[in-house]
Design a protein around this motif. Structure first.
Motif, PDB file in Angstrom:
ATOM      1  N   PRO A   1      75.520  -0.462 101.290  1.00  0.00           N
ATOM      2  CA  PRO A   1      75.734   0.807 102.006  1.00  0.00           C
ATOM      3  C   PRO A   1      74.878   0.975 103.255  1.00  0.00           C
ATOM      4  O   PRO A   1      75.327   1.575 104.241  1.00  0.00           O
ATOM      5  N   TRP A   2      73.648   0.466 103.250  1.00  0.00           N
ATOM      6  CA  TRP A   2      72.752   0.688 104.387  1.00  0.00           C
ATOM      7  C   TRP A   2      73.191  -0.036 105.656  1.00  0.00           C
ATOM      8  O   TRP A   2      72.653   0.218 106.733  1.00  0.00           O
ATOM      9  N   THR A   3      74.191  -0.924 105.559  1.00  0.00           N
ATOM     10  CA  THR A   3      74.687  -1.600 106.758  1.00  0.00           C
ATOM     11  C   THR A   3      75.704  -0.759 107.520  1.00  0.00           C
ATOM     12  O   THR A   3      76.041  -1.097 108.663  1.00  0.00           O
ATOM     13  N   SER A   4      76.211   0.326 106.896  1.00  0.00           N
ATOM     14  CA  SER A   4      77.273   1.136 107.508  1.00  0.00           C
ATOM     15  C   SER A   4      78.454   0.263 107.937  1.00  0.00           C
ATOM     16  O   SER A   4      79.064   0.473 108.979  1.00  0.00           O
ATOM     17  N   ASP A   5      78.757  -0.745 107.122  1.00  0.00           N
ATOM     18  CA  ASP A   5      79.863  -1.674 107.349  1.00  0.00           C
ATOM     19  C   ASP A   5      79.701  -2.474 108.641  1.00  0.00           C
ATOM     20  O   ASP A   5      80.689  -2.866 109.255  1.00  0.00           O
ATOM     21  N   GLN A   6      78.461  -2.740 109.022  1.00  0.00           N
ATOM     22  CA  GLN A   6      78.184  -3.567 110.196  1.00  0.00           C
ATOM     23  C   GLN A   6      77.485  -4.849 109.733  1.00  0.00           C
ATOM     24  O   GLN A   6      76.303  -4.823 109.386  1.00  0.00           O
ATOM     25  N   PRO A   7      78.189  -5.977 109.721  1.00  0.00           N
ATOM     26  CA  PRO A   7      77.604  -7.213 109.184  1.00  0.00           C
ATOM     27  C   PRO A   7      76.353  -7.662 109.926  1.00  0.00           C
ATOM     28  O   PRO A   7      75.465  -8.283 109.332  1.00  0.00           O
ATOM     29  N   GLY A   8      76.261  -7.350 111.214  1.00  0.00           N
ATOM     30  CA  GLY A   8      75.070  -7.751 111.965  1.00  0.00           C
ATOM     31  C   GLY A   8      73.789  -7.196 111.374  1.00  0.00           C
ATOM     32  O   GLY A   8      72.738  -7.850 111.419  1.00  0.00           O
ATOM     33  N   LEU A   9      73.857  -5.975 110.805  1.00  0.00           N
ATOM     34  CA  LEU A   9      72.667  -5.375 110.203  1.00  0.00           C
ATOM     35  C   LEU A   9      72.246  -6.117 108.939  1.00  0.00           C
ATOM     36  O   LEU A   9      71.052  -6.200 108.626  1.00  0.00           O
ATOM     37  N   LEU A  10      73.221  -6.660 108.210  1.00  0.00           N
ATOM     38  CA  LEU A  10      72.902  -7.452 107.020  1.00  0.00           C
ATOM     39  C   LEU A  10      72.084  -8.679 107.407  1.00  0.00           C
ATOM     40  O   LEU A  10      71.044  -8.969 106.798  1.00  0.00           O
ATOM     41  N   TRP A  11      72.545  -9.405 108.430  1.00  0.00           N
ATOM     42  CA  TRP A  11      71.873 -10.647 108.798  1.00  0.00           C
ATOM     43  C   TRP A  11      70.532 -10.387 109.476  1.00  0.00           C
ATOM     44  O   TRP A  11      69.581 -11.174 109.294  1.00  0.00           O
ATOM     45  N   LYS A  12      70.417  -9.299 110.217  1.00  0.00           N
ATOM     46  CA  LYS A  12      69.118  -8.953 110.795  1.00  0.00           C
ATOM     47  C   LYS A  12      68.103  -8.644 109.698  1.00  0.00           C
ATOM     48  O   LYS A  12      66.926  -9.025 109.792  1.00  0.00           O
ATOM     49  N   ALA A  13      68.568  -7.956 108.642  1.00  0.00           N
ATOM     50  CA  ALA A  13      67.674  -7.653 107.521  1.00  0.00           C
ATOM     51  C   ALA A  13      67.293  -8.928 106.777  1.00  0.00           C
ATOM     52  O   ALA A  13      66.138  -9.089 106.347  1.00  0.00           O
ATOM     53  N   ALA A  14      68.248  -9.849 106.606  1.00  0.00           N
ATOM     54  CA  ALA A  14      67.944 -11.122 105.944  1.00  0.00           C
ATOM     55  C   ALA A  14      66.892 -11.894 106.744  1.00  0.00           C
ATOM     56  O   ALA A  14      65.968 -12.484 106.174  1.00  0.00           O
ATOM     57  N   ASP A  15      67.027 -11.883 108.070  1.00  0.00           N
ATOM     58  CA  ASP A  15      66.042 -12.563 108.916  1.00  0.00           C
ATOM     59  C   ASP A  15      64.657 -11.941 108.794  1.00  0.00           C
ATOM     60  O   ASP A  15      63.643 -12.626 108.883  1.00  0.00           O
ATOM     61  N   GLN A  16      64.633 -10.635 108.591  1.00  0.00           N
ATOM     62  CA  GLN A  16      63.354  -9.935 108.544  1.00  0.00           C
ATOM     63  C   GLN A  16      62.709  -9.956 107.161  1.00  0.00           C
ATOM     64  O   GLN A  16      61.486 -10.144 107.043  1.00  0.00           O
ATOM     65  N   PHE A  17      63.521  -9.776 106.119  1.00  0.00           N
ATOM     66  CA  PHE A  17      62.950  -9.528 104.800  1.00  0.00           C
ATOM     67  C   PHE A  17      63.109 -10.670 103.794  1.00  0.00           C
ATOM     68  O   PHE A  17      62.463 -10.633 102.748  1.00  0.00           O
ATOM     69  N   GLU A  18      63.956 -11.651 104.061  1.00  0.00           N
ATOM     70  CA  GLU A  18      64.110 -12.763 103.122  1.00  0.00           C
ATOM     71  C   GLU A  18      62.788 -13.515 102.999  1.00  0.00           C
ATOM     72  O   GLU A  18      61.981 -13.554 103.938  1.00  0.00           O
ATOM     73  N   ARG A  19      62.560 -14.107 101.843  1.00  0.00           N
ATOM     74  CA  ARG A  19      61.343 -14.872 101.627  1.00  0.00           C
ATOM     75  C   ARG A  19      61.267 -16.028 102.610  1.00  0.00           C
ATOM     76  O   ARG A  19      62.286 -16.599 103.010  1.00  0.00           O
ATOM     77  N   SER A  20      60.055 -16.403 103.009  1.00  0.00           N
ATOM     78  CA  SER A  20      59.878 -17.378 104.083  1.00  0.00           C
ATOM     79  C   SER A  20      60.514 -18.728 103.769  1.00  0.00           C
ATOM     80  O   SER A  20      60.968 -19.435 104.669  1.00  0.00           O
ATOM     81  N   ASN A  21      60.569 -19.121 102.499  1.00  0.00           N
ATOM     82  CA  ASN A  21      61.153 -20.403 102.134  1.00  0.00           C
ATOM     83  C   ASN A  21      62.567 -20.254 101.571  1.00  0.00           C
ATOM     84  O   ASN A  21      63.115 -21.207 100.999  1.00  0.00           O
ATOM     85  N   GLY A  22      63.147 -19.077 101.717  1.00  0.00           N
ATOM     86  CA  GLY A  22      64.484 -18.840 101.162  1.00  0.00           C
ATOM     87  C   GLY A  22      65.561 -18.974 102.224  1.00  0.00           C
ATOM     88  O   GLY A  22      65.302 -18.856 103.421  1.00  0.00           O
ATOM     89  N   ALA A  23      66.785 -19.222 101.774  1.00  0.00           N
ATOM     90  CA  ALA A  23      67.931 -19.301 102.688  1.00  0.00           C
ATOM     91  C   ALA A  23      68.389 -17.893 103.037  1.00  0.00           C
ATOM     92  O   ALA A  23      68.643 -17.073 102.151  1.00  0.00           O
ATOM     93  N   ALA A  24      68.503 -17.606 104.321  1.00  0.00           N
ATOM     94  CA  ALA A  24      68.968 -16.290 104.759  1.00  0.00           C
ATOM     95  C   ALA A  24      70.475 -16.161 104.586  1.00  0.00           C
ATOM     96  O   ALA A  24      70.992 -15.045 104.459  1.00  0.00           O
TER      97      ALA A  24
END
Length: 245
Positions: A45-68
């Motif tokens: 829901p927090w993406t407001s149906d905008q996929p770009g926000l999902l990937w920006k969050a993955a880049d910011q919050f995913e674990r350093s050794n994890g796949a985004a």
């Protein structure tokens, strides 16, 4: 002729948003002019149906050794029209991704070797499995807590799976892709079929074709391109025969 190609890739933290812009042909990528259509789904829901926000969050919050993100790159039959490809891709997404967040794009660049359209699918998805917990972006990508899921991130789909299990899953995905393509080719009345198995598994006594790459193809003369294409078709079973991996 339809040919089979299906590979899976992983993207590291910091690369997801840029790659999403690349497949969606956004920004300076739009000059390529080969985008047929795009789509996305299962976004939190927090993406407001905008996929770009999902990937920006993955880049910011995913674990350093994890796949985004993970990505499937799949060749599509050039025998199918755009609307048929839309239908095929919609079914592939359901089969391959399930309820995980995803974004896809279909490109159809002109082949530099044969001068024909080369339609293919880029399917990006997150390994993070949604559940009944409503998490903010920063928590979605944190470590999963099996004892108290609400306090941790979403569980990753491949967590705890052995290498053999992951290999079996990839083979199953490849088979599903081939089966769906063959269904649509048969519906179209085409005799061509694709096969997800290796040439050795098919009993074909030849080496798999190597990827030439744009630079090498550009260095080939028109005659060399015609000769290479003719040899490729003959190896695949004459002009109209079935093609393999």
């Amino acid at each position: 002729m339809a040919t089979f190609h299906c590979e899976i890739k992983s993207g590291h933290k910091g690369a997801a948003a840029d790659h999403a812009a690349y497949i969606a042909r956004q920004g300076w990528h739009s000059k390529r002019g080969d985008l047929l259509f795009t789509g996305h789904g299962n976004l939190p829901p927090w993406t407001s149906d905008q996929p770009g926000l999902l990937w920006k969050a993955a880049d910011q919050f995913e674990r350093s050794n994890g796949a985004a993100y993970r990505e499937l790159v799949i060749a599509l039959p050039r025998e199918l029209g755009t609307e048929e490809l839309r239908s095929l891709v919609a079914r592939m997404v359901i089969e391959l991704v399930g309820n995980k967040p995803y974004q896809y794009a279909v490109h159809a660049p002109t082949s530099s070797l044969e001068g024909q359209d080369n339609p293919h699918l880029h399917l990006m998805y997150s390994d993070r499995l949604p559940d009944e917990v409503d998490r903010p972006a920063e928590r979605m990508f944190s470590r999963y807590n099996p004892k108290n899921p609400a306090t941790g991130g979403c569980r990753k789909d491949n967590a705890g799976r052995s290498r053999a299990q992951l290999r079996e899953d990839l083979i199953a995905k490849r088979k599903a892709v081939a089966d769906l393509q063959n269904e649509y080719l048969a519906r179209k009345g085409c005799s061509t079929r694709v096969d997800h198995r290796t040439l050795k598994e098919q009993g074909v006594a030849r080496r798999a074709e190597r990827h030439l790459g744009p630079a090498r193809i550009n260095d080939m003369s028109a005659g060399e391109k015609r000769k290479y294409t003719a040899l490729r078709r003959r190896a695949d079973g004459d002009e109209g025969g079935p093609t393999a991996v």
